[in-house]
Design a protein around this motif. Structure first.
Motif, PDB file in Angstrom:
ATOM      1  N   VAL A 162       0.839  -1.191   0.000  1.00  0.00           N
ATOM      2  CA  VAL A 162       0.000   0.000   0.000  1.00  0.00           C
ATOM      3  C   VAL A 162       0.875   1.243   0.000  1.00  0.00           C
ATOM      4  O   VAL A 162       1.772   1.388   0.826  1.00  0.00           O
ATOM      5  CB  VAL A 162      -0.949   0.041   1.222  1.00  0.00           C
ATOM      6  N   ILE A 163       0.598   2.121  -0.956  1.00  0.00           N
ATOM      7  CA  ILE A 163       1.217   3.439  -1.022  1.00  0.00           C
ATOM      8  C   ILE A 163       0.131   4.440  -0.630  1.00  0.00           C
ATOM      9  O   ILE A 163      -1.006   4.352  -1.107  1.00  0.00           O
ATOM     10  CB  ILE A 163       1.734   3.747  -2.438  1.00  0.00           C
ATOM     11  N   THR A 165      -0.952   8.672   0.226  1.00  0.00           N
ATOM     12  CA  THR A 165      -0.624  10.093   0.101  1.00  0.00           C
ATOM     13  C   THR A 165      -1.253  10.817   1.277  1.00  0.00           C
ATOM     14  O   THR A 165      -2.292  10.396   1.794  1.00  0.00           O
ATOM     15  CB  THR A 165      -1.164  10.701  -1.206  1.00  0.00           C
ATOM     16  N   THR A 166      -0.611  11.887   1.705  1.00  0.00           N
ATOM     17  CA  THR A 166      -1.144  12.684   2.802  1.00  0.00           C
ATOM     18  C   THR A 166      -0.522  14.064   2.776  1.00  0.00           C
ATOM     19  O   THR A 166       0.338  14.349   1.936  1.00  0.00           O
ATOM     20  CB  THR A 166      -0.939  11.978   4.161  1.00  0.00           C
ATOM     21  N   SER A 167      -0.926  14.919   3.713  1.00  0.00           N
ATOM     22  CA  SER A 167      -0.498  16.314   3.674  1.00  0.00           C
ATOM     23  C   SER A 167       0.499  16.711   4.754  1.00  0.00           C
ATOM     24  O   SER A 167       0.937  17.848   4.778  1.00  0.00           O
ATOM     25  CB  SER A 167      -1.738  17.215   3.794  1.00  0.00           C
ATOM     26  N   SER A 168       0.849  15.797   5.663  1.00  0.00           N
ATOM     27  CA  SER A 168       1.787  16.181   6.713  1.00  0.00           C
ATOM     28  C   SER A 168       2.595  14.972   7.189  1.00  0.00           C
ATOM     29  O   SER A 168       2.173  13.830   7.016  1.00  0.00           O
ATOM     30  CB  SER A 168       1.039  16.782   7.917  1.00  0.00           C
ATOM     31  N   GLU A 169       3.716  15.252   7.817  1.00  0.00           N
ATOM     32  CA  GLU A 169       4.565  14.173   8.324  1.00  0.00           C
ATOM     33  C   GLU A 169       3.878  13.426   9.461  1.00  0.00           C
ATOM     34  O   GLU A 169       4.018  12.208   9.582  1.00  0.00           O
ATOM     35  CB  GLU A 169       5.929  14.713   8.778  1.00  0.00           C
ATOM     36  N   ALA A 170       3.125  14.138  10.304  1.00  0.00           N
ATOM     37  CA  ALA A 170       2.418  13.469  11.402  1.00  0.00           C
ATOM     38  C   ALA A 170       1.404  12.461  10.861  1.00  0.00           C
ATOM     39  O   ALA A 170       1.305  11.332  11.360  1.00  0.00           O
ATOM     40  CB  ALA A 170       1.724  14.498  12.287  1.00  0.00           C
ATOM     41  N   VAL A 184       3.642   9.331   0.548  1.00  0.00           N
ATOM     42  CA  VAL A 184       4.035  10.549  -0.130  1.00  0.00           C
ATOM     43  C   VAL A 184       3.305  11.682   0.565  1.00  0.00           C
ATOM     44  O   VAL A 184       2.077  11.715   0.601  1.00  0.00           O
ATOM     45  CB  VAL A 184       3.652  10.508  -1.631  1.00  0.00           C
ATOM     46  N   ASP A 185       4.095  12.612   1.156  1.00  0.00           N
ATOM     47  CA  ASP A 185       3.452  13.753   1.823  1.00  0.00           C
ATOM     48  C   ASP A 185       3.911  15.054   1.226  1.00  0.00           C
ATOM     49  O   ASP A 185       4.726  15.141   0.393  1.00  0.00           O
ATOM     50  CB  ASP A 185       3.659  13.739   3.333  1.00  0.00           C
TER      51      ASP A 185
END
Length: 185
Positions: A162-163, A165-170, A184-185
């Protein structure tokens, strides 16, 4: 809440509900199937059985339960869309509901009521999205809320990579904790 056949009905006390995208679209007036007037809203809940009808066999008083998302579909191919919470029948945004025992499932013991209340819509959508994946497959999930964490966990359990995607390191760290191979953030 819609009234069940009296002999197989259960009286459930809602302990937690969850708000999902479908509920928001209904509230905005943009849902493609306009709701009947004056219905109680919300598709998802978890609660406790408070009373049972005389022919009820699946539950006892005190059982922890979650509603099914589609209250008229019990299995097999979905041939037609039946009555749905918040559009055709009362939903779960109330303290109590009287329903047929077949619209409920036992709640997993390890979940809180709040966690279990997210299962009917978001978990079902995530499970449906990755049905059929397995070892050697790669799945891309988008974001870290709602459906994506469920799809991620179901796909990983099935052996897929599973890959995410998100918007932040947390959020990326949480997705890794849930089993994402790459984020991938």
């Amino acid at each position: 809440m819609s009234h069940a056949h009296a002999t197989c009905s259960v009286w459930s006390r809602s302990k937690a509900t969850s708000l999902n995208s479908r509920d928001m679209v209904i509230a905005s007036g943009l849902y493609p199937f306009p709701p009947l007037p004056n219905l109680i809203q919300l598709s998802d809940a978890a609660g406790v059985i408070e009373a049972v009808g005389p022919d009820t066999t699946r539950f006892r008083v005190g059982d922890r339960v979650v509603n099914s998302f589609n209250p008229t579909w019990y299995g097999g191919p979905l041939r037609k869309l039946g009555q749905m919470y918040g559009t055709d029948i009362d939903g779960w945004l109330g303290d109590y509901a009287v329903v047929d025992e077949n619209v409920l499932v036992s709640m997993p013991e390890h979940l809180s009521f709040e966690e279990a209340a997210t299962l009917p819509c978001a978990a079902l959508t995530g499970w449906s999205a990755v049905a059929g994946v397995g070892p050697g497959d790669t799945v891309l999930v988008q974001g870290s809320g709602g459906v994506s964490p469920f799809a991620l966990q179901f796909a990983r359990t099935a052996g897929a990579r599973v890959i995410a995607t998100t918007s932040s390191e947390a959020k990326a760290e949480r997705l890794r904790e849930l089993g994402a191979s790459d984020v991938v953030d």
